[in-house]
Motif scaffolding. Structure first.
Motif, PDB file in Angstrom:
ATOM      1  N   ASP A  84       0.851  -1.189   0.000  1.00 30.43           N
ATOM      2  CA  ASP A  84       0.000   0.000   0.000  1.00 30.43           C
ATOM      3  C   ASP A  84       0.891   1.244   0.000  1.00 30.43           C
ATOM      4  O   ASP A  84       1.752   1.386   0.875  1.00 30.43           O
ATOM      5  N   PRO A  85       0.717   2.159  -0.953  1.00 26.67           N
ATOM      6  CA  PRO A  85       1.584   3.340  -1.009  1.00 26.67           C
ATOM      7  C   PRO A  85       1.446   4.247   0.215  1.00 26.67           C
ATOM      8  O   PRO A  85       2.313   5.058   0.488  1.00 26.67           O
ATOM      9  N   ARG A  86       0.367   4.112   0.959  1.00 28.22           N
ATOM     10  CA  ARG A  86       0.187   4.916   2.171  1.00 28.22           C
ATOM     11  C   ARG A  86       0.976   4.352   3.354  1.00 28.22           C
ATOM     12  O   ARG A  86       1.087   4.985   4.383  1.00 28.22           O
ATOM     13  N   CYS A  87       1.532   3.171   3.179  1.00 33.90           N
ATOM     14  CA  CYS A  87       2.272   2.507   4.260  1.00 33.90           C
ATOM     15  C   CYS A  87       3.502   3.330   4.640  1.00 33.90           C
ATOM     16  O   CYS A  87       4.305   3.675   3.787  1.00 33.90           O
ATOM     17  N   ARG A  88       3.640   3.655   5.905  1.00 31.65           N
ATOM     18  CA  ARG A  88       4.773   4.452   6.385  1.00 31.65           C
ATOM     19  C   ARG A  88       5.866   3.575   6.991  1.00 31.65           C
ATOM     20  O   ARG A  88       7.010   3.979   7.067  1.00 31.65           O
ATOM     21  N   CYS A 155       7.039   8.689  11.010  1.00 33.26           N
ATOM     22  CA  CYS A 155       5.708   8.209  10.634  1.00 33.26           C
ATOM     23  C   CYS A 155       4.699   9.354  10.591  1.00 33.26           C
ATOM     24  O   CYS A 155       3.708   9.289   9.865  1.00 33.26           O
ATOM     25  N   GLN A 158       4.826  13.534   6.495  1.00 35.88           N
ATOM     26  CA  GLN A 158       4.401  13.021   5.199  1.00 35.88           C
ATOM     27  C   GLN A 158       5.576  12.883   4.237  1.00 35.88           C
ATOM     28  O   GLN A 158       5.643  11.955   3.460  1.00 35.88           O
ATOM     29  N   GLU A 159       6.541  13.816   4.287  1.00 39.70           N
ATOM     30  CA  GLU A 159       7.630  13.805   3.310  1.00 39.70           C
ATOM     31  C   GLU A 159       8.833  12.989   3.760  1.00 39.70           C
ATOM     32  O   GLU A 159       9.756  12.792   2.977  1.00 39.70           O
TER      33      GLU A 159
END
Length: 161
Positions: A84-88, A155, A158-159
């Motif tokens: 999942d690209p949202r995975c941190r 976490c 965002q960047e």
């Protein structure tokens, strides 16, 4: 018992065939180290600016894939669901030295949690620093606490890698 004459010939042919691979492998690693040196030059230790991060994420995975091919890993199969690209945070325990190379290629130069001694390795240390890895000394409790804080902090950003 003396080795058969053909074994010496076999070894010579193997050495000649390995030299081009070794040259390409060395060139790929030097390119990755140079790109990371450029990206890290004058940057702060916390986060890289977007262009610096793009440089690392663009060059290092390609060089890593070339290194894997030179080591004989032509095809790498991925099983399971896509990440999942949202995975941190991606947690895994690697069991082989090459696992880090595969993850580096698949995850596009992520920031790893690595042993503190890794940052002193020639070339690889500068690559890991440019990837903004979190270095930890497993034997030192304050080091482990700092690593935990760094993970939690990243976490929330965002960047951050």
């Amino acid at each position: 018992m003396a080795p058969a004459p053909w074994q010496g010939l076999q070894l010579a042919v193997l050495a000649l065939l390995s030299l081009p691979r070794l040259g390409v492998l060395t060139a790929a690693e030097l390119l990755a180290a140079a790109a990371c040196a450029i990206a890290a030059a004058g940057a702060g230790p916390e986060t890289l600016s977007p262009w610096r991060r793009r440089l690392v994420a663009g060059v290092v995975p390609v060089c890593t894939r070339v290194a894997l091919a030179c080591a004989g890993f032509w095809r790498i199969r991925v099983r399971g669901a896509a990440l999942d690209p949202r995975c941190r945070v991606f947690v895994c325990n690697h069991r082989h030295l090459l696992d880090g190379f595969v993850l580096n290629w698949l995850l596009r130069a992520p920031a790893f949690v690595a042993r503190a001694s890794m940052q002193r390795l020639p070339m690889f240390g500068s690559i890991l620093k440019a990837q903004q890895c979190i270095f930890v000394d497993k034997e030192d409790a304050p080091s482990r606490q700092r690593a935990g804080k760094a993970i939690r902090s990243r976490c929330q950003q965002q960047e951050a890698p």
